[in-house]
Design a protein around this motif. Structure first.
Motif, mmCIF file in Angstrom:
data_model
loop_
_atom_site.group_PDB
_atom_site.id
_atom_site.type_symbol
_atom_site.label_atom_id
_atom_site.label_comp_id
_atom_site.label_asym_id
_atom_site.label_seq_id
_atom_site.Cartn_x
_atom_site.Cartn_y
_atom_site.Cartn_z
ATOM 1 N N SER A 22 3.302 -10.663 -2.580
ATOM 2 C CA SER A 22 2.250 -11.272 -1.765
ATOM 3 C C SER A 22 2.612 -11.321 -0.284
ATOM 4 O O SER A 22 1.720 -11.266 0.574
ATOM 5 C CB SER A 22 1.952 -12.689 -2.271
ATOM 6 O OG SER A 22 3.113 -13.499 -2.224
ATOM 7 N N ASP A 23 3.892 -11.442 0.063
ATOM 8 C CA ASP A 23 4.263 -11.509 1.478
ATOM 9 C C ASP A 23 3.860 -10.241 2.222
ATOM 10 O O ASP A 23 3.538 -10.282 3.413
ATOM 11 C CB ASP A 23 5.767 -11.730 1.618
ATOM 12 C CG ASP A 23 6.171 -13.179 1.356
ATOM 13 O OD1 ASP A 23 5.284 -13.974 0.995
ATOM 14 O OD2 ASP A 23 7.362 -13.505 1.493
ATOM 15 N N LYS A 79 0.225 -10.496 3.200
ATOM 16 C CA LYS A 79 0.017 -11.382 4.350
ATOM 17 C C LYS A 79 0.379 -10.695 5.660
ATOM 18 O O LYS A 79 -0.323 -10.841 6.671
ATOM 19 C CB LYS A 79 0.826 -12.662 4.167
ATOM 20 C CG LYS A 79 0.359 -13.513 2.984
ATOM 21 C CD LYS A 79 1.273 -14.699 2.743
ATOM 22 C CE LYS A 79 0.836 -15.491 1.525
ATOM 23 N NZ LYS A 79 1.752 -16.628 1.222
ATOM 24 N N TYR A 128 -2.188 -9.561 8.857
ATOM 25 C CA TYR A 128 -1.912 -9.841 10.269
ATOM 26 C C TYR A 128 -1.999 -8.557 11.096
ATOM 27 O O TYR A 128 -2.649 -8.517 12.146
ATOM 28 C CB TYR A 128 -0.533 -10.474 10.416
ATOM 29 C CG TYR A 128 -0.058 -10.563 11.848
ATOM 30 C CD1 TYR A 128 -0.617 -11.488 12.724
ATOM 31 C CD2 TYR A 128 0.939 -9.710 12.326
ATOM 32 C CE1 TYR A 128 -0.189 -11.560 14.042
ATOM 33 C CE2 TYR A 128 1.367 -9.781 13.639
ATOM 34 C CZ TYR A 128 0.802 -10.714 14.500
ATOM 35 O OH TYR A 128 1.214 -10.783 15.800
ATOM 36 N N PRO A 150 1.634 -15.365 12.237
ATOM 37 C CA PRO A 150 1.223 -15.991 10.971
ATOM 38 C C PRO A 150 2.392 -16.685 10.281
ATOM 39 O O PRO A 150 2.971 -16.173 9.342
ATOM 40 C CB PRO A 150 0.747 -14.789 10.146
ATOM 41 C CG PRO A 150 1.630 -13.675 10.599
ATOM 42 C CD PRO A 150 1.896 -13.919 12.061
#
Length: 428
Positions: A48-49, A52, A56, A90
């Protein structure tokens, strides 16, 4: 938060390939921002990182194509989009600290919230990162939230770090690669994922000497080009599969070419009675004697110490503890990296294990435990979820690991892989 249900007592056997290293792919992805050319990453794990970070980048005009099946990611950045006074980072993920250097290089102006989140491993300093930016010629104009700006061109720096921080070393490497002059970092981290970042940047045209050592010398270049780089296999996942295979009585072969980084790791797990066969492209766990290796100095307690590379990794200490609860002898574990990172071990008492937390860094696990299934609660620490899983799979009966979601942050499709190997594990 999801729970993990484990029915222990079944052998986990077969052949498996590990995922790409989470701790390598995140700095490698952030470093793509240092080039305006197309960069392709291979062996990209489905975590999931990454989603993210890509969100961004997309908000800043970057273009990317991700093939999850092929585990590839190709990305190209729009430099002009980063020249803005709204370079808000973020900080919803700990990995965002790795954007500090490349985003500063691109925009010359950063705004961010210093309350970065991530695993619950105690306070993690952002100060080393900010100091590095300042040493390369940036200045701080506000603290909470933080605002930093570049004062003229990025110029070389010579730094002797307080300690060997992985992410601070990576911040240094990214700044130094494009700074004017020759930069030196003493007390640099040298973990395999740091080496992977260095090797990727060298392929992009960076000049880095001392890769894999505690002293890095970086000669800055005007421009970094595109490249294709492979994310290394995750040595943490390799060791985790081997531990699970061993404690369940299985014969599990992990196909990976990272044997050069596994020697000390395997030797420490061997202290816990695990037995291995090592090939150039694979490692197989072949058995588990359950016997702790006794030191020749009989007055000393056997121990496994975790410290910055090339020591045994702190991220593997929980898995080793999970193995140790099923052993016949006593052993001490010493985490020299994180203070308070062993507080979760009280959950092992619910399995019937006998453990003693000596202080914020040291734990003694006593042998000859009569283990039983349990309902345990995982803290927000990725490797602790895995440790509880290692304990659970060796106990006959059904164990429930509550709040096990952090597992997905570093071990993509891990439950599915284990199930295919014979484990009785499912999400609830």
């Amino acid at each position: 938060m999801a729970n993990l249900v484990v029915e222990g007592g079944y052998p986990v056997s077969g052949t498996v390939r590990p995922s790409g290293n989470k701790n390598a792919v995140l700095p490698m992805l952030c470093a793509t921002l240092l080039s305006e050319d197309e960069v392709t990453l291979e062996n990209v794990p489905d975590i999931s990182d990454i989603d993210k970070l890509l969100a961004y980048f997309e908000s800043k005009g970057s273009r990317f194509h991700r093939d999850r099946a092929a585990q590839t990611l190709t990305i190209q950045h729009d430099f002009q989009a980063f020249i803005t006074n709204e370079a808000e980072l973020p900080f919803g993920i700990r990995a965002a600290v790795l954007l500090l250097a490349p985003a500063m290089v691109r925009s010359g102006n950063l705004h961010f919230d210093t309350e970065a989140k991530g695993c619950a491993l105690g306070v993690r300093e952002i100060d080393p990162h900010l100091e590095i930016l300042q040493r390369f010629g940036c200045r701080m104009t506000a603290r909470h939230p933080c605002h930093m700006e570049a004062v003229g061109p990025v110029t070389a720096a010579k730094i002797w770090a307080d300690y060997a921080s992985v992410t601070a070393t990576e911040t240094f490497i990214m700044m130094a690669s494009v700074a004017e002059g020759v930069s030196v970092l003493n007390n640099a981290a040298s973990e395999p994922h740091v080496q992977a970042l260095c090797e990727m940047l060298v392929a992009m045209g960076a000049k880095i000497d001392g890769i894999g050592t505690s002293r890095l010398t970086v000669t800055g270049v005007e421009r970094l080009c595109g490249t294709t780089a492979r994310v290394p296999d995750d040595h943490h996942e390799v060791a985790t599969f081997l531990a699970i295979g061993g404690v369940t009585g299985g014969r599990l072969r992990v196909e990976s070419g990272i044997g050069e980084h596994m020697e000390l790791i395997l030797r420490q797990f061997s202290k816990l009675g695990l037995e291995f066969e090592v090939e150039p492209d694979a490692i197989t766990v072949t058995g588990w004697t359950r016997k702790i290796t006794e030191p020749f100095t009989t007055e000393l307690l056997p121990k496994i110490e975790a410290a910055p590379w090339p020591y045994f990794p702190a991220d593997l200490l929980p898995q080793a503890i999970g193995v140790a609860v099923g052993c016949e002898g006593d052993i001490m574990f010493w985490n020299k990296v994180y203070e308070g990172a062993l507080g979760w071990t009280g959950e092992l008492l619910k399995f019937g294990a006998r453990v003693h937390l000596s202080d914020p860094h040291r734990l003694v696990v006593f042998g000859n435990n009569q283990l039983r299934p349990a309902v345990v609660e995982a803290p927000y620490i990725i490797r602790v979820v895995v440790a509880l899983l290692v304990a659970a799979v060796q106990v006959k009966g059904v164990t429930r690991i509550q709040n096990a979601d952090p597992l997905r942050r570093a071990y993509p499709h891990f439950v599915e892989k284990l199930t295919a190997l014979g484990a009785k594990v499912h999400w609830e």
